[in-house]
Design an enzyme around this catalytic site. Structure first.
Site, PDB file in Angstrom:
ATOM      1  N   GLY A 191      -7.725   5.639   4.039  1.00  0.00           N
ATOM      2  CA  GLY A 191      -9.021   5.208   3.514  1.00  0.00           C
ATOM      3  C   GLY A 191      -9.290   5.825   2.155  1.00  0.00           C
ATOM      4  O   GLY A 191      -8.364   6.297   1.490  1.00  0.00           O
TER       5      GLY A 191
ATOM      6  N   SER B 272       0.801  -1.223   0.000  1.00  0.00           N
ATOM      7  CA  SER B 272       0.000   0.000   0.000  1.00  0.00           C
ATOM      8  C   SER B 272       0.833   1.272   0.000  1.00  0.00           C
ATOM      9  O   SER B 272       0.283   2.369  -0.054  1.00  0.00           O
ATOM     10  CB  SER B 272      -0.914   0.008   1.227  1.00  0.00           C
ATOM     11  OG  SER B 272      -0.148  -0.093   2.401  1.00  0.00           O
TER      12      SER B 272
ATOM     13  N   VAL C 252      -5.377  10.736  -8.339  1.00  0.00           N
ATOM     14  CA  VAL C 252      -4.610  11.169  -7.173  1.00  0.00           C
ATOM     15  C   VAL C 252      -5.559  11.170  -5.982  1.00  0.00           C
ATOM     16  O   VAL C 252      -6.709  11.595  -6.109  1.00  0.00           O
ATOM     17  CB  VAL C 252      -4.021  12.578  -7.417  1.00  0.00           C
ATOM     18  CG1 VAL C 252      -3.442  13.165  -6.143  1.00  0.00           C
ATOM     19  CG2 VAL C 252      -2.951  12.526  -8.515  1.00  0.00           C
ATOM     20  N   GLY C 253      -5.092  10.687  -4.854  1.00  0.00           N
ATOM     21  CA  GLY C 253      -5.950  10.635  -3.665  1.00  0.00           C
ATOM     22  C   GLY C 253      -5.755  11.835  -2.754  1.00  0.00           C
ATOM     23  O   GLY C 253      -5.256  12.885  -3.171  1.00  0.00           O
ATOM     24  N   ASP C 254      -6.136  11.655  -1.519  1.00  0.00           N
ATOM     25  CA  ASP C 254      -6.065  12.745  -0.536  1.00  0.00           C
ATOM     26  C   ASP C 254      -4.661  12.958   0.028  1.00  0.00           C
ATOM     27  O   ASP C 254      -4.330  14.054   0.494  1.00  0.00           O
ATOM     28  CB  ASP C 254      -7.013  12.445   0.633  1.00  0.00           C
ATOM     29  CG  ASP C 254      -6.652  11.135   1.340  1.00  0.00           C
ATOM     30  OD1 ASP C 254      -6.448  10.123   0.635  1.00  0.00           O
ATOM     31  OD2 ASP C 254      -6.553  11.129   2.576  1.00  0.00           O
TER      32      ASP C 254
ATOM     33  N   GLY D 107      -9.664   8.192  -0.440  1.00  0.00           N
ATOM     34  CA  GLY D 107      -9.259   9.588  -0.512  1.00  0.00           C
ATOM     35  C   GLY D 107     -10.341  10.509  -1.022  1.00  0.00           C
ATOM     36  O   GLY D 107     -10.413  11.673  -0.610  1.00  0.00           O
TER      37      GLY D 107
HETATM   38  N1  GLY Z   1      -5.991   7.623   1.205  1.00  0.00           N
HETATM   39  C1  GLY Z   1      -5.213   7.293   0.113  1.00  0.00           C
HETATM   40  C2  GLY Z   1      -5.870   7.334  -1.175  1.00  0.00           C
HETATM   41  O1  GLY Z   1      -7.091   7.391  -1.278  1.00  0.00           O
HETATM   42  O2  GLY Z   1      -5.180   7.305  -2.164  1.00  0.00           O
END
Ligand code: GLY
Length: 335
Positions: free
Chosen positions: A245, A86, A222-224, A247
């Site tokens: 979690g 991850s 792209v996430g958070d 994003g």
């Molecule tokens: N929290 C990581 C993502 O959603 O990429």
């Protein structure tokens, strides 16, 4: 996320049995923390990979390193672990089979750096730090971030391990692409960002957040985690928060900033993370299918953690202990 059995085997193989965490419930921890007066230094991080990351961060502080060095070097551990699917090397690829990484870092001076959609670099957190320390910008993305990293001496590496490639091929064979895979049955399995927050003995605060993001994501997603205020926020006057979690749900509520603002307005870290999770629950109709977890710390070293669904855990290094704790969640464990 590496599973618990694998995690214990790994720590034992490293001859570090003393690091094997006790898993205790969040309620017991709250009582423990409230009874302590000397809460700093403290290091808190998401998921079981946080145990080793906390240990590395603590060693940096013990050796006189800065709080920013501590959070950066703490998250190096999962970034360079090929078995951790991850974060960094060995992370879940996108649906085209590419490992693309997001990371952010903030220091006590309010400075921030981040990278997103970065490929081929094992330690995106260090590229984010270099953005923070040596450019007038906050975020670099994709090709530009890679070019910046290479010019500054980072080496390109193939991040797609045979295990991650195998997983990707299995996903390809499974179904049509669904940008929001249904997590109802396995809410904690598709990605597990590491967010790590630390307060040193002077009360200075820093944080780092790094991830390969949602497995089998759309290319370019792209996430958070690299979005300052979403996946990570630090305010040295108040405290810090970070998220794990899905994003998309964190970005829609600017979750980490929200947690810090709740603390600024007088909430404890625990109250603040619970309010931020409730905000998502009130704003996102289908929230129950997805996991989000927050951790937070304030300048006094009090901590908090909360998630939408059960199964989230975090590592807390404080008062001479480094322990894995099951977070409380909005929805209880299904029986
Ligand atoms: N929290 C990581 C993502 O959603 O990429």
């Amino acid at each position: 996320m590496i599973n618990r059995r694998k995690f214990i085997e790994k720590v034992a193989a490293a001859g570090a049995l003393s690091l094997i965490p006790n898993i205790i419930s969040a309620r017991n921890v709250t009582a423990l923390q409230q009874s302590e007066t000397n809460n700093i230094p403290v290091i808190i991080s998401t998921w079981n990979h946080g145990i080793e990351a906390n240990e590395a961060a603590l060693n940096v502080l013990k050796q006189g390193g800065s709080i920013v060095d501590a959070v950066e070097q703490g998250v190096w551990v999962p970034e360079s672990d090929p078995e951790n699917m991850s974060v960094g090397l060995g992370g879940f690829p996108d649906r085209d089979g590419h490992v693309t990484l997001d990371a952010s870092i903030m220091g006590p001076d309010g400075n921030a750096g981040s990278v997103c959609f970065l490929e081929h670099i094992v330690h995106p957190i260090s590229v984010a730090r270099l953005v923070m320390d040596s450019t007038p910008h906050v975020m670099l993305s994709g090709e530009g971030a890679l070019q910046f990293a290479l010019v500054n001496g980072f080496e390109m590496q193939n991040l797609l391990t045979p295990e991650a490639k195998k997983w990707w091929k299995e996903e390809l064979n499974k179904s049509k692409y669904n940008p929001k895979p249904n997590w109802e049955n396995e809410p904690n399995e598709h990605h597990d960002t590491i967010g790590l927050l630390a307060v040193d003995s002077n009360g200075d605060i820093a944080g780092a957040c790094t991830t390969s993001g949602l497995g089998f994501k759309m290319r370019g997603r792209v996430g958070d985690s690299p979005i300052i205020g979403a996946g990570l926020f630090v305010d040295n006057d108040v405290g810090a928060a970070t998220a794990t979690g899905l994003g998309e749900m964190v970005m829609k509520t600017l979750g980490s900033f929200l947690v810090v603002e709740f603390m600024r307005n007088g909430k404890t870290p625990q109250q603040a993370v619970e309010e931020a999770i409730k905000r998502i629950i009130n704003k996102v109709p289908d929230h129950k299918k997805y996991q989000v977890g927050f951790i937070a710390v304030n300048k006094q070293g009090q901590t908090g953690a909360f998630s939408i669904l059960p199964g989230f855990n975090y590592a807390l290094c404080q008062n001479g202990q480094n322990i894995l704790i099951d977070s409380n969640s909005y929805y209880p464990q299904q029986r």
